[in-house]
Design an enzyme around this catalytic site. Structure first.
Site, short mmCIF file in Angstrom:
data_model
loop_
_atom_site.label_atom_id
_atom_site.label_comp_id
_atom_site.label_asym_id
_atom_site.label_seq_id
_atom_site.Cartn_x
_atom_site.Cartn_y
_atom_site.Cartn_z
N TYR A 71 8.53 -23.77 18.30
CA TYR A 71 7.40 -23.55 17.39
C TYR A 71 6.90 -22.10 17.51
CZ TYR A 71 3.63 -25.24 14.37
OH TYR A 71 2.77 -25.46 13.31
N LYS A 91 -1.30 -20.87 14.77
CA LYS A 91 -2.18 -22.04 14.66
C LYS A 91 -3.36 -21.93 15.63
CE LYS A 91 0.02 -24.47 11.49
NZ LYS A 91 -0.45 -24.39 10.09
P1 NDP Z 1 5.19 -27.55 2.71
O1 NDP Z 1 6.40 -26.68 2.80
O2 NDP Z 1 5.23 -28.68 1.77
O3 NDP Z 1 3.88 -26.68 2.39
C1 NDP Z 1 3.72 -25.36 2.89
C2 NDP Z 1 3.16 -24.55 1.75
O4 NDP Z 1 2.80 -23.21 2.14
C3 NDP Z 1 4.18 -24.39 0.63
O5 NDP Z 1 3.60 -24.77 -0.60
C4 NDP Z 1 4.48 -22.91 0.71
O6 NDP Z 1 5.01 -22.37 -0.47
C5 NDP Z 1 3.13 -22.37 1.07
N1 NDP Z 1 3.18 -20.95 1.36
C6 NDP Z 1 4.02 -20.29 2.18
N2 NDP Z 1 3.81 -18.96 2.09
C7 NDP Z 1 2.78 -18.79 1.22
C8 NDP Z 1 2.10 -17.66 0.69
N3 NDP Z 1 2.43 -16.41 1.03
N4 NDP Z 1 1.10 -17.86 -0.21
C9 NDP Z 1 0.76 -19.10 -0.58
N5 NDP Z 1 1.38 -20.21 -0.15
C10 NDP Z 1 2.39 -20.05 0.74
O7 NDP Z 1 4.93 -28.06 4.21
P2 NDP Z 1 3.75 -28.89 4.89
O8 NDP Z 1 3.08 -29.74 3.89
O9 NDP Z 1 4.36 -29.49 6.09
O10 NDP Z 1 2.75 -27.75 5.40
C11 NDP Z 1 1.39 -27.70 5.06
C12 NDP Z 1 0.55 -27.24 6.24
O11 NDP Z 1 0.56 -28.27 7.22
C13 NDP Z 1 1.06 -25.99 6.94
O12 NDP Z 1 -0.04 -25.22 7.37
C14 NDP Z 1 1.79 -26.56 8.14
O13 NDP Z 1 1.90 -25.64 9.21
C15 NDP Z 1 0.85 -27.70 8.47
N6 NDP Z 1 1.38 -28.73 9.36
C16 NDP Z 1 2.58 -29.32 9.08
C17 NDP Z 1 3.07 -30.30 9.93
C18 NDP Z 1 4.39 -30.94 9.66
O14 NDP Z 1 4.99 -31.47 10.59
N7 NDP Z 1 4.89 -30.94 8.44
C19 NDP Z 1 2.34 -30.70 11.15
C20 NDP Z 1 1.08 -30.04 11.32
C21 NDP Z 1 0.64 -29.08 10.46
P3 NDP Z 1 6.61 -21.97 -0.43
O15 NDP Z 1 7.37 -23.25 -0.35
O16 NDP Z 1 6.81 -21.20 -1.68
O17 NDP Z 1 6.84 -21.11 0.78
#
Ligand code: NDP
Length: 253
Positions: free
Chosen positions: A153, A160
């Site tokens: 990670y 985070k």
């Molecule tokens: P997703 O990939 O579905 O969502 C992540 C989002 O961040 C995407 O829509 C992505 O767009 C966007 N993003 C990345 N770079 C940018 C940028 N420069 N400007 C705007 N948007 C951006 O994954 P998750 O739903 O898993 O992630 C959502 C949140 O949850 C994150 O903060 C993640 O760290 C957190 N999280 C996730 C966990 C998991 O296990 N899945 C556990 C705990 C927390 P694009 O695809 O174009 O890059």
């Protein structure tokens, strides 16, 4: 529960996104929603997912582009004239930084991860405040790697940690305006971003065996917690990081 409330949701990439689970939970409770997407390739996904939400506003917003951020909030102001909640569900780190040793993290990877995954919460909060005329609620997504070392990670754990600290500082600054700021520390969920972390499959299996609830968390459950945090049910909670992880974080040996 959220009738007459307007929310802005950052981070819907596809139907597996945690942001989409949050949108469904809040939409079902009557919220009017604005969605942002990053890059044209995701626009179509968001449009398809929201086809049954006729009032939804859909705007581009790459958080590294301040003009796009400003334009996104202007669109919400124009359409609704107010904002009651914001869900920040975005993160990014270069793939090569999410494997091997943290020690070798490059300056570029560090700055990119911290800018997109942590600073953006402060950036978006600042833009949201003028629209949160009657108070508001801001929710972000964190992970246990902020607190403890989680293999692979790496720099995202550091980002985070900054995100959770930002949540507390923002909560103090914005409390005077009755704007609450909280983080959800979600257990691992198999989304697009999660696949960027090496050995995600093995991690999901390990966690399903070790949590008190003996399973992994579902995005729907994170969405329901976000709903609680943006609703008045959580009116005295701010600056917190709430674990939604089937209890994984309480386990020692
Ligand atoms: P997703 O990939 O579905 O969502 C992540 C989002 O961040 C995407 O829509 C992505 O767009 C966007 N993003 C990345 N770079 C940018 C940028 N420069 N400007 C705007 N948007 C951006 O994954 P998750 O739903 O898993 O992630 C959502 C949140 O949850 C994150 O903060 C993640 O760290 C957190 N999280 C996730 C966990 C998991 O296990 N899945 C556990 C705990 C927390 P694009 O695809 O174009 O890059």
């Amino acid at each position: 529960m959220l009738e007459n409330k307007v929310g802005m949701i950052f981070g819907v990439a596809n139907q597996r996104s945690i942001a989409w689970a949050c949108a469904q939970a809040c939409g079902q409770q009557g919220a009017k929603l604005a969605f942002t997407y990053q890059g044209e390739r995701l626009k179509e996904n968001v449009e398809k997912l929201t086809k049954d939400m006729p009032e939804a506003v859909i705007v581009p917003c790459d958080v590294t582009n301040q003009a796009e951020v400003d334009a996104a909030f202007e669109s919400v102001d124009k359409q609704f004239g107010r904002l009651d909640f914001l869900i920040h569900s975005i993160a990014f780190a270069p793939k090569e930084a999410l494997e091997g040793e943290f020690l070798t993290t490059t300056r570029d990877a560090f700055l990119t991860a911290l800018e997109i995954s942590a600073f953006s919460l402060t950036q978006l909060s600042l833009a949201a405040v003028p629209l949160m005329k009657d108070g508001g609620s801001i929710v972000t997504m964190s992970y246990y790697g902020a607190e403890k070392v989680v293999q692979n990670y790496n720099v995202m754990g550091v980002a985070k940690a900054a995100l959770e600290a930002s949540t507390r500082y923002l909560a103090e600054d914005l409390g005077k305006q009755n704007i609450r700021v909280n983080a959800i520390s979600a257990g691992p969920i198999n989304t697009l971003s999660a696949r960027g972390v090496k050995n995600m499959g093995a991690m999901l299996k390990h966690i399903a065996e070790k949590t008190p609830l003996r399973r992994n968390v579902e995005a729907r459950e994170v969405g329901n917690t976000a709903l609680f945090l943006v609703s008045d049910l959580s009116s005295a909670i701010t600056g917190e990081t709430i674990h939604v992880d089937c209890g994984f974080n309480i386990i020692g040996i």
